[in-house]
Enzyme design. Structure first.
Site, PDB file in Angstrom:
ATOM      1  N   TYR A 197       0.856  -1.294  -0.569  1.00  0.00           N
ATOM      2  CA  TYR A 197      -0.079   0.107   0.304  1.00  0.00           C
ATOM      3  C   TYR A 197       0.789   1.531   0.244  1.00  0.00           C
ATOM      4  CZ  TYR A 197      -4.142  -3.313   1.579  1.00  0.00           C
ATOM      5  OH  TYR A 197      -5.085  -4.110   1.580  1.00  0.00           O
TER       6      TYR A 197
ATOM      7  N   HIS B  95      -0.671 -12.090   0.404  1.00  0.00           N
ATOM      8  CA  HIS B  95      -1.657 -11.464   0.091  1.00  0.00           C
ATOM      9  C   HIS B  95      -2.380 -12.517  -0.637  1.00  0.00           C
ATOM     10  CE1 HIS B  95      -2.553  -6.449  -0.057  1.00  0.00           C
ATOM     11  NE2 HIS B  95      -4.029  -7.355  -0.705  1.00  0.00           N
TER      12      HIS B  95
ATOM     13  N   GLY C 294     -18.138  -2.342  -0.239  1.00  0.00           N
ATOM     14  CA  GLY C 294     -18.307  -1.841  -1.739  1.00  0.00           C
ATOM     15  C   GLY C 294     -17.516  -1.065  -2.138  1.00  0.00           C
ATOM     16  N   ARG C 295     -16.237  -1.206  -2.206  1.00  0.00           N
ATOM     17  CA  ARG C 295     -15.285  -0.294  -2.062  1.00  0.00           C
ATOM     18  C   ARG C 295     -16.101   1.702  -1.751  1.00  0.00           C
ATOM     19  NH1 ARG C 295     -10.309  -2.668  -3.773  1.00  0.00           N
ATOM     20  NH2 ARG C 295     -10.694  -4.526  -4.534  1.00  0.00           N
ATOM     21  N   GLY C 296     -17.238   1.372  -1.295  1.00  0.00           N
ATOM     22  CA  GLY C 296     -17.701   2.874  -1.141  1.00  0.00           C
ATOM     23  C   GLY C 296     -19.035   2.938  -1.912  1.00  0.00           C
ATOM     24  N   PHE C 297     -19.101   2.087  -2.563  1.00  0.00           N
ATOM     25  CA  PHE C 297     -20.939   2.383  -3.454  1.00  0.00           C
ATOM     26  C   PHE C 297     -21.895   1.657  -2.418  1.00  0.00           C
ATOM     27  CE2 PHE C 297     -21.113   1.215  -8.084  1.00  0.00           C
ATOM     28  CZ  PHE C 297     -22.868   2.306  -8.031  1.00  0.00           C
TER      29      PHE C 297
HETATM   30  P1  ATR Z   1     -12.078  -0.945   1.243  1.00  0.00           P
HETATM   31  O1  ATR Z   1     -11.997  -2.205   1.809  1.00  0.00           O
HETATM   32  O2  ATR Z   1     -11.305  -1.191  -0.168  1.00  0.00           O
HETATM   33  O3  ATR Z   1     -11.222   0.219   1.876  1.00  0.00           O
HETATM   34  P2  ATR Z   1     -14.709  -0.606   1.946  1.00  0.00           P
HETATM   35  O4  ATR Z   1     -14.314  -0.763   2.895  1.00  0.00           O
HETATM   36  O5  ATR Z   1     -15.593  -1.690   1.268  1.00  0.00           O
HETATM   37  O6  ATR Z   1     -13.235  -0.871   0.657  1.00  0.00           O
HETATM   38  O7  ATR Z   1     -14.960   1.291   1.417  1.00  0.00           O
HETATM   39  C1  ATR Z   1     -14.284   1.977   1.575  1.00  0.00           C
HETATM   40  C2  ATR Z   1     -14.830   3.556   0.715  1.00  0.00           C
HETATM   41  O8  ATR Z   1     -15.529   3.833   1.694  1.00  0.00           O
HETATM   42  C3  ATR Z   1     -13.440   4.500   1.095  1.00  0.00           C
HETATM   43  O9  ATR Z   1     -13.624   5.228  -0.111  1.00  0.00           O
HETATM   44  C4  ATR Z   1     -14.077   5.075   2.479  1.00  0.00           C
HETATM   45  O10 ATR Z   1     -14.358   6.968   1.764  1.00  0.00           O
HETATM   46  P3  ATR Z   1     -13.485   7.384   2.884  1.00  0.00           P
HETATM   47  O11 ATR Z   1     -12.275   7.911   3.374  1.00  0.00           O
HETATM   48  O12 ATR Z   1     -14.348   9.029   2.538  1.00  0.00           O
HETATM   49  O13 ATR Z   1     -14.361   7.357   4.617  1.00  0.00           O
HETATM   50  C5  ATR Z   1     -15.362   4.513   1.960  1.00  0.00           C
HETATM   51  N1  ATR Z   1     -16.217   5.000   3.177  1.00  0.00           N
HETATM   52  C6  ATR Z   1     -16.146   4.142   4.401  1.00  0.00           C
HETATM   53  N2  ATR Z   1     -17.213   4.314   5.075  1.00  0.00           N
HETATM   54  C7  ATR Z   1     -17.949   5.559   5.398  1.00  0.00           C
HETATM   55  C8  ATR Z   1     -18.676   6.253   5.733  1.00  0.00           C
HETATM   56  N3  ATR Z   1     -19.632   5.641   6.800  1.00  0.00           N
HETATM   57  N4  ATR Z   1     -19.660   6.254   4.984  1.00  0.00           N
HETATM   58  C9  ATR Z   1     -19.082   7.221   3.598  1.00  0.00           C
HETATM   59  N5  ATR Z   1     -18.478   6.488   2.878  1.00  0.00           N
HETATM   60  C10 ATR Z   1     -17.382   5.892   4.028  1.00  0.00           C
END
Ligand code: ATR
Length: 326
Positions: free
Chosen positions: A57, A124, A206-209
């Site tokens: 990372y 990983h 879902g990566r933020g979705f």
């Molecule tokens: P990953 O495991 O790949 O990090 P995730 O946990 O599914 O993916 O989602 C991460 C994303 O959700 C990030 O872009 C995070 O953005 P921020 O850094 O701006 O928070 C977003 N995210 C995490 N928690 C959130 C929440 N409670 N509300 C809105 N966005 C959130």
């Protein structure tokens, strides 16, 4: 903060952990470093003590960022990092899980993190050029040397997990898992349960979705890696947006956020689940932590399952999928 156990490792962690990847400007665009550090401190203040990073990372940036807080608060953290992805001179990603390399890489992670041991050390991705027994054998030597407390594997198949477990106990499997990414339900989760291995779902939002905060493909910086994922493109994006709208209206009925429904759904799949939502912001971290107290009824879970069936597109593109379930 509620606690859960990671398999039979003896590691007790917050029911909701913290994925730190997006604190490095590598994947989801730039993050505010000062706020990231405040978020790390705040996580410990409210009991979110299970932190997830990896050597890859930010090319080491992420582990170094965490060292700023670990320096003062190492004892409060259950620290997980990983080896396996390698950047070549051309910038491509390769996989290396060879014994000598991973042992050296562990030393480099310890140095970047500024700690004398890692609580959970993951492979990983599987390196198909090395028998898993050799990789895990070398990881077990790290346990014996006191550099690592417990071992984990990421995105492995059930068969690989069994072979690995025969060499050394595995504390946890970390794979993508959420209401819209459920491939591990077929074989990996049942095998984890049979062996007593914990599950650490990454990208549970879902990566933020699934938070509803992503509204258009234009919301992303040009270098944001999500732009290249099938679910974030073209028609799939619109269909998935419809899905999220349904999730949001269900969340509204409960007076919670869609992100919290998504996390509560994961937590409801079993006591062995410890999702690690990624965030760079204190406010979002708080929302995510609060989801640990949200209990969903059987009816609500069924409604979420029905919504999730509308997911459009694969979780990764074809190339990255080749490195999963190996
Ligand atoms: P990953 O495991 O790949 O990090 P995730 O946990 O599914 O993916 O989602 C991460 C994303 O959700 C990030 O872009 C995070 O953005 P921020 O850094 O701006 O928070 C977003 N995210 C995490 N928690 C959130 C929440 N409670 N509300 C809105 N966005 C959130």
């Amino acid at each position: 903060m509620k606690k859960r156990h990671l398999g039979k490792s003896g590691l007790e962690v917050s029911a909701v952990g913290l994925g730190c990847m997006s604190m490095s400007p590598d994947y989801y665009g730039a993050a505010d470093e000062a706020e990231s550090i405040r978020t790390l401190h705040y996580a410990l203040d409210i009991g979110v003590n299970f932190w997830d990073t990896a050597n890859v990372y930010g090319g080491g940036h992420n582990e170094k960022l965490l060292s700023n807080v670990l320096r003062e608060r190492r004892n409060e953290v259950v620290l997980a990092t990983k080896f396996g992805f390698v950047r070549t001179a051309e910038g491509l990603i390769g996989i290396n899980a060879k014994p000598d390399y991973l042992k050296e890489e562990c030393d480099r992670s310890l140095q970047r993190l500024g700690v004398d041991h890692i609580d959970l050390y993951y492979m990983h991705r599987l390196d198909t050029s090395v028998p898993i027994e050799e990789t895990v054998g070398a990881m077990a030597e790290l346990v014996q040397a006191g550099k690592v407390r417990a071992l984990g594997l990421s995105e492995v198949s059930a068969a690989t997990l069994r072979r690995a477990y025969a060499v050394h106990p595995i504390a946890a499997v970390q794979s993508e898992y959420s209401l819209w990414s459920r491939d591990i339900e077929v074989e990996v989760i049942p095998t984890c349960r049979e062996l007593g291995v914990g599950l650490v779902p990454y990208s549970p939002l879902g990566r933020g979705f699934l938070t509803g905060q992503i509204k258009s493909p234009d919301d992303f910086a040009p270098d944001d890696f999500r732009k290249g994922l099938p679910r974030f493109q073209g028609e799939n994006f619109q269909l998935n947006l419809d899905l999220v709208r349904e999730l949001e209206s269900l969340a509204q009925e409960r007076g919670v956020k869609a992100s919290q429904l998504a996390l509560a759904w994961v937590l409801a799949q079993g006591e062995d689940m410890v999702p690690i939502p990624g965030t760079t912001k204190r406010a979002n971290l708080k929302d995510n932590a609060d989801a640990a107290d949200l209990n969903l009824s059987a009816d609500e879970l069924a409604r979420i399952n029905a919504i999730a069936e509308k997911t459009a597109g694969m979780r990764y593109g074809e190339f990255a999928m080749k490195f999963t379930n190996l």
